[in-house]
Design an enzyme around this catalytic site. Sequence first.
Site, PDB file in Angstrom:
ATOM      1  N   GLY A 270      -2.302   4.835  12.653  1.00 22.20           N
ATOM      2  CA  GLY A 270      -2.040   5.449  11.622  1.00 22.20           C
ATOM      3  C   GLY A 270      -3.017   6.281  10.822  1.00 22.20           C
TER       4      GLY A 270
ATOM      5  N   ARG B  93      -3.166  10.332   8.413  1.00 19.99           N
ATOM      6  CA  ARG B  93      -3.111  10.879   6.918  1.00 19.99           C
ATOM      7  C   ARG B  93      -3.660  10.007   5.981  1.00 19.99           C
ATOM      8  NH1 ARG B  93       0.898  14.838   5.900  1.00 19.99           N
ATOM      9  NH2 ARG B  93       1.892  15.398   7.746  1.00 19.99           N
TER      10      ARG B  93
ATOM     11  N   SER C 268      -1.456  -5.397   1.782  1.00 21.26           N
ATOM     12  CA  SER C 268      -1.301  -4.993   0.137  1.00 21.26           C
ATOM     13  C   SER C 268      -1.257  -6.215  -0.520  1.00 21.26           C
ATOM     14  CB  SER C 268       0.053  -4.516   0.334  1.00 21.26           C
ATOM     15  OG  SER C 268       0.674  -4.264  -0.796  1.00 21.26           O
TER      16      SER C 268
ATOM     17  N   TYR D  63       8.757  -4.703   3.229  1.00 16.29           N
ATOM     18  CA  TYR D  63       7.313  -4.368   3.249  1.00 16.29           C
ATOM     19  C   TYR D  63       6.549  -5.448   2.821  1.00 16.29           C
ATOM     20  CZ  TYR D  63       3.093  -1.735   2.237  1.00 16.29           C
ATOM     21  OH  TYR D  63       1.724  -1.277   2.043  1.00 16.29           O
ATOM     22  N   ALA D  64       7.039  -6.238   1.858  1.00 17.87           N
ATOM     23  CA  ALA D  64       6.439  -7.071   1.075  1.00 17.87           C
ATOM     24  C   ALA D  64       6.298  -8.699   2.155  1.00 17.87           C
ATOM     25  CB  ALA D  64       6.703  -7.852  -0.094  1.00 17.87           C
ATOM     26  N   THR D  65       7.275  -8.815   2.896  1.00 17.95           N
ATOM     27  CA  THR D  65       7.593  -9.851   3.681  1.00 17.95           C
ATOM     28  C   THR D  65       6.672  -9.523   4.938  1.00 17.95           C
ATOM     29  OG1 THR D  65       9.682 -10.322   3.060  1.00 17.95           O
ATOM     30  CG2 THR D  65       9.131 -11.082   5.057  1.00 17.95           C
ATOM     31  N   ALA D  66       6.738  -8.277   5.428  1.00 16.23           N
ATOM     32  CA  ALA D  66       5.661  -7.882   6.710  1.00 16.23           C
ATOM     33  C   ALA D  66       4.235  -8.129   6.288  1.00 16.23           C
ATOM     34  CB  ALA D  66       6.021  -6.574   6.907  1.00 16.23           C
ATOM     35  N   LYS D  67       3.865  -7.846   5.014  1.00 16.93           N
ATOM     36  CA  LYS D  67       2.440  -7.868   4.758  1.00 16.93           C
ATOM     37  C   LYS D  67       1.898  -9.318   4.494  1.00 16.93           C
ATOM     38  CE  LYS D  67       1.119  -3.602   4.815  1.00 16.93           C
ATOM     39  NZ  LYS D  67       0.377  -2.977   5.891  1.00 16.93           N
TER      40      LYS D  67
END
Length: 248
Positions: free
Chosen positions: A11, A14, A132, A145-149
Site C-alpha cells: 500500500g 499513496r 490505528s 475497520y476497528a475489528t480488523a485493526k
Amino acid sequence: MTTRPSFVVTGGARGIGRAIVERLTADGQVVVLDVEDGPLGWQHDRINAIVGDARDPQAAREAAAAAEATGPLAGWVNNAAIFRDAGLADASTAQILELITANLALTLTGCHTAVNHFRVRQRPGAIVNVSSHQAQRPVRGALPYATAKAAIEGLTRAIAVDHGPDRIRTNAVALGSIATDRFEQYRIEHPGVDAQMAALHPLGRVGTPAEVADAVAFLLSPAAGFINGATLPVDGGRAVNGPDPEAA
C-alpha cells in the site's frame, strides 16, 4: 563494500505508505506492492514498484523476491488497508465479515511471506504492521475497520512470541489522525474539523505522514533491536486523552 538492505512496503503508492517508502530509501532499496503504481510515478532509483494485491500470496512472494534481488530483505511494512464500513444494522454478517477478512488478510499475507522468507534464509528480520487508535477506541461507523485493526494488533503480538526465537521482530504502529489527501478531503467536507482534531490530540494537531514514516523506520532499524511485540502509538496522545466533562 557493505550491501544495503531492502524493504517491502504494501500500500505504498499513496499517502502514509508513500511517505514510508520515501523515508526508507535513506536506508536501502524499497519494493512497493500496491494495486496501483505511484500516481505521480517513481523517480527514485532505489524504488521498485510491483502492481498487485497484497492479499495475494503470489504477489507478496514476487515482492519479496524483487527486494532480495537488490539486497538482503531486512524489513517488511504492512500498510495496505481497505476503508469501507458496514454496521450491524445495515449490512449482513457476510458483508461485514468480508470487510474484516479483507483488511486482516492484507497484513496476514505480508507477515506470512516475510516470516518464511527470513526463516528459509536463517536471517533476522523486522516486520511493522500499521494499525490505528481505533483498535482500542473505535469511532462510530467503523466496525469492520476497528475489528480488523484489533485483530492485527493481536496478530502482531502472536508473531512476536512465535518467531522471536527466529530473530524476527514484529511490531505495530497505532496511528491517530494523519494529514493525508484522504484526510484533507474530509476537512473540506466537514468544516470545523480542525478544532475537533485539536481537542482530540493533546499535541493540538494531527500528525504528518513523515512522522509516521520516521516511527516505522525506527522500528525496522537496529536501534529498536530489543523491541518486539509492541504497539507504538503514533497519535499525538489521542489514545490516552480523556476529555474532562467538567472542563467547561
